[in-house]
Design an enzyme around this catalytic site. Structure first.
Site, PDB file in Angstrom:
ATOM      1  N   SER A 101      -1.207  30.851 -26.109  1.00 16.33           N
ATOM      2  CA  SER A 101      -2.549  30.035 -24.683  1.00 16.33           C
ATOM      3  C   SER A 101      -3.171  29.354 -25.255  1.00 16.33           C
ATOM      4  O   SER A 101      -4.234  29.573 -25.736  1.00 16.33           O
ATOM      5  CB  SER A 101      -2.469  31.563 -24.399  1.00 16.33           C
TER       6      SER A 101
ATOM      7  N   GLY B  76      -4.451  33.093 -29.807  1.00 21.05           N
ATOM      8  CA  GLY B  76      -4.247  33.271 -31.676  1.00 21.05           C
ATOM      9  C   GLY B  76      -3.225  32.021 -32.324  1.00 21.05           C
ATOM     10  O   GLY B  76      -2.071  32.471 -30.995  1.00 21.05           O
ATOM     11  N   LEU B  77      -3.041  31.382 -33.012  1.00 21.82           N
ATOM     12  CA  LEU B  77      -2.040  30.325 -33.647  1.00 21.82           C
ATOM     13  C   LEU B  77      -1.202  31.193 -33.659  1.00 21.82           C
ATOM     14  O   LEU B  77      -1.429  32.914 -34.068  1.00 21.82           O
ATOM     15  CB  LEU B  77      -2.748  30.258 -35.561  1.00 21.82           C
ATOM     16  N   SER B  78       0.472  31.207 -34.008  1.00 12.12           N
ATOM     17  CA  SER B  78       1.444  31.904 -34.436  1.00 12.12           C
ATOM     18  C   SER B  78       0.947  32.580 -35.895  1.00 12.12           C
ATOM     19  O   SER B  78       1.064  31.395 -37.238  1.00 12.12           O
ATOM     20  CB  SER B  78       2.483  30.789 -33.999  1.00 12.12           C
ATOM     21  N   GLY B  79       1.655  33.741 -36.103  1.00 12.64           N
ATOM     22  CA  GLY B  79       1.362  34.122 -36.908  1.00 12.64           C
ATOM     23  C   GLY B  79       0.579  34.709 -37.087  1.00 12.64           C
ATOM     24  O   GLY B  79      -0.311  35.252 -38.335  1.00 12.64           O
ATOM     25  N   ALA B  80      -1.088  34.393 -35.998  1.00 11.93           N
ATOM     26  CA  ALA B  80      -2.404  35.475 -36.866  1.00 11.93           C
ATOM     27  C   ALA B  80      -2.200  36.762 -37.625  1.00 11.93           C
ATOM     28  O   ALA B  80      -3.261  37.236 -37.246  1.00 11.93           O
ATOM     29  CB  ALA B  80      -3.223  34.772 -35.796  1.00 11.93           C
ATOM     30  N   GLY B  81      -1.340  37.224 -35.780  1.00  7.03           N
ATOM     31  CA  GLY B  81      -1.566  38.919 -35.661  1.00  7.03           C
ATOM     32  C   GLY B  81      -1.331  39.239 -34.524  1.00  7.03           C
ATOM     33  O   GLY B  81      -1.817  40.686 -34.612  1.00  7.03           O
ATOM     34  N   LYS B  82      -1.438  38.169 -33.381  1.00  3.88           N
ATOM     35  CA  LYS B  82      -0.707  38.850 -32.500  1.00  3.88           C
ATOM     36  C   LYS B  82      -0.307  40.421 -32.223  1.00  3.88           C
ATOM     37  O   LYS B  82      -1.017  41.479 -31.490  1.00  3.88           O
ATOM     38  CB  LYS B  82      -1.181  38.090 -31.029  1.00  3.88           C
ATOM     39  N   THR B  83       0.929  40.151 -32.329  1.00  2.00           N
ATOM     40  CA  THR B  83       1.993  41.401 -32.265  1.00  2.00           C
ATOM     41  C   THR B  83       1.558  42.409 -33.105  1.00  2.00           C
ATOM     42  O   THR B  83       1.645  43.643 -32.331  1.00  2.00           O
ATOM     43  CB  THR B  83       3.140  40.921 -32.477  1.00  2.00           C
TER      44      THR B  83
HETATM   45  P1  ADP Z   1       1.382  36.591 -33.831  1.00  2.00           P
HETATM   46  O1  ADP Z   1       1.395  37.408 -33.320  1.00  2.00           O
HETATM   47  O2  ADP Z   1      -0.267  36.164 -33.623  1.00  2.00           O
HETATM   48  O3  ADP Z   1       2.573  35.479 -33.846  1.00  2.00           O
HETATM   49  P2  ADP Z   1       2.868  38.259 -35.662  1.00  2.00           P
HETATM   50  O4  ADP Z   1       1.632  39.209 -35.456  1.00  2.00           O
HETATM   51  O5  ADP Z   1       4.031  38.429 -35.486  1.00  2.00           O
HETATM   52  O6  ADP Z   1       1.725  37.012 -35.509  1.00  2.00           O
HETATM   53  O7  ADP Z   1       2.153  38.014 -37.830  1.00  2.00           O
HETATM   54  C1  ADP Z   1       1.232  38.103 -38.070  1.00  2.00           C
HETATM   55  C2  ADP Z   1       1.537  38.750 -40.050  1.00  2.00           C
HETATM   56  O8  ADP Z   1       0.248  38.929 -40.816  1.00  2.00           O
HETATM   57  C3  ADP Z   1       2.587  39.959 -39.882  1.00  2.00           C
HETATM   58  O9  ADP Z   1       3.267  39.849 -40.657  1.00  2.00           O
HETATM   59  C4  ADP Z   1       0.801  41.025 -40.818  1.00  2.00           C
HETATM   60  O10 ADP Z   1       1.760  41.965 -41.262  1.00  2.00           O
HETATM   61  C5  ADP Z   1       0.228  40.394 -41.473  1.00  2.00           C
HETATM   62  N1  ADP Z   1      -1.018  40.288 -41.164  1.00  2.00           N
HETATM   63  C6  ADP Z   1      -1.718  40.288 -42.490  1.00  2.00           C
HETATM   64  N2  ADP Z   1      -3.058  40.707 -42.252  1.00  2.00           N
HETATM   65  C7  ADP Z   1      -2.820  40.984 -41.098  1.00  2.00           C
HETATM   66  C8  ADP Z   1      -4.225  41.334 -39.874  1.00  2.00           C
HETATM   67  N3  ADP Z   1      -5.288  42.111 -40.844  1.00  2.00           N
HETATM   68  N4  ADP Z   1      -3.800  41.745 -39.041  1.00  2.00           N
HETATM   69  C9  ADP Z   1      -2.861  41.549 -38.222  1.00  2.00           C
HETATM   70  N5  ADP Z   1      -1.900  40.976 -39.097  1.00  2.00           N
HETATM   71  C10 ADP Z   1      -1.880  40.758 -40.453  1.00  2.00           C
END
Ligand code: ADP
Length: 182
Positions: free
Chosen positions: A92, A18-25
């Site tokens: 990815s 997924g996109l950066s900031g999508a929530g993977k980590t």
């Molecule tokens: P990625 O790893 O995909 O780049 P991150 O996990 O680093 O993304 O960041 C996702 C951000 O979105 C975090 O700040 C997280 O707190 C926020 N967020 C808000 N709602 C959700 C949700 N339902 N699931 C996952 N992350 C969420």
């Protein structure tokens, strides 16, 4: 009966894209915690950490992105072969390389961590979207580089609509129903 060494899972590569900031980590951390509490062997492989420790020589061109995923696949396959639920969190963006991981690891579950670009940009967890917009960061997925959405992901979680708890439960339920964990 002694049960402390009992392992409640088979090996599988759980691939969060997924996109950066999508929530993977954010999803992968409580997911692995929960799996371990359930008596499963689980390990995270996270894009940011891998790029720092395993592939610091690589950048973000298509060639380098592919190489990055190929090296991760090598590690993931070993873990899967040794019976670990391997939770991989990588943007990815290319469909073909995700297909490569699927083939190489054998047991592969794709999780599309879906979130509209506007929401990811609004979250801007690491301040990188702002830099991508000004051109300070090049080849940024979603802004100046493509993201090819999965077409047949086993699991889709929309983080702009679901709670984190529900996302983790959805993944755990899938693994249980498909007998990767028991
Ligand atoms: P990625 O790893 O995909 O780049 P991150 O996990 O680093 O993304 O960041 C996702 C951000 O979105 C975090 O700040 C997280 O707190 C926020 N967020 C808000 N709602 C959700 C949700 N339902 N699931 C996952 N992350 C969420």
């Amino acid at each position: 009966m002694e049960t402390t060494n009992q392992v409640n899972n088979r090996g599988v590569c759980l691939w969060l894209t997924g996109l950066s900031g999508a929530g993977k980590t954010t999803i992968s951390i409580p997911l692995v915690e929960k799996l371990r509490e359930m008596g499963c062997k689980a390990q995270r492989l996270d894009g940011d950490v891998v790029r720092e420790k395993l592939t610091p020589d690589l950048g973000f061109t298509k060639e380098d992105r592919d190489k990055n995923i190929e090296r991760v696949t090598f590690v993931a396959e070993l873990l899967v072969r040794h019976g670990v639920v391997t939770v991989c969190a990588f943007i990815s963006p290319y469909r073909a390389v995700r297909q490569y991981v699927r083939k190489e690891t054998g047991k592969f579950v794709e999780v599309f961590v879906k979130c509209p670009l506007e929401v990811c940009e609004d979250r801007d967890v690491k301040g990188m979207y702002a830099k991508a917009r000004t051109g300070e960061i090049k080849n940024f997925t979603g802004i100046s580089d493509p993201y090819e959405e999965p077409e047949n992901a086993e699991i889709v979680v929309d983080t702009s609509k679901m709670t984190l708890e529900k996302e983790v439960d959805t993944i755990i339920d899938y693994l249980r129903e498909n007998e990767y964990i028991f």
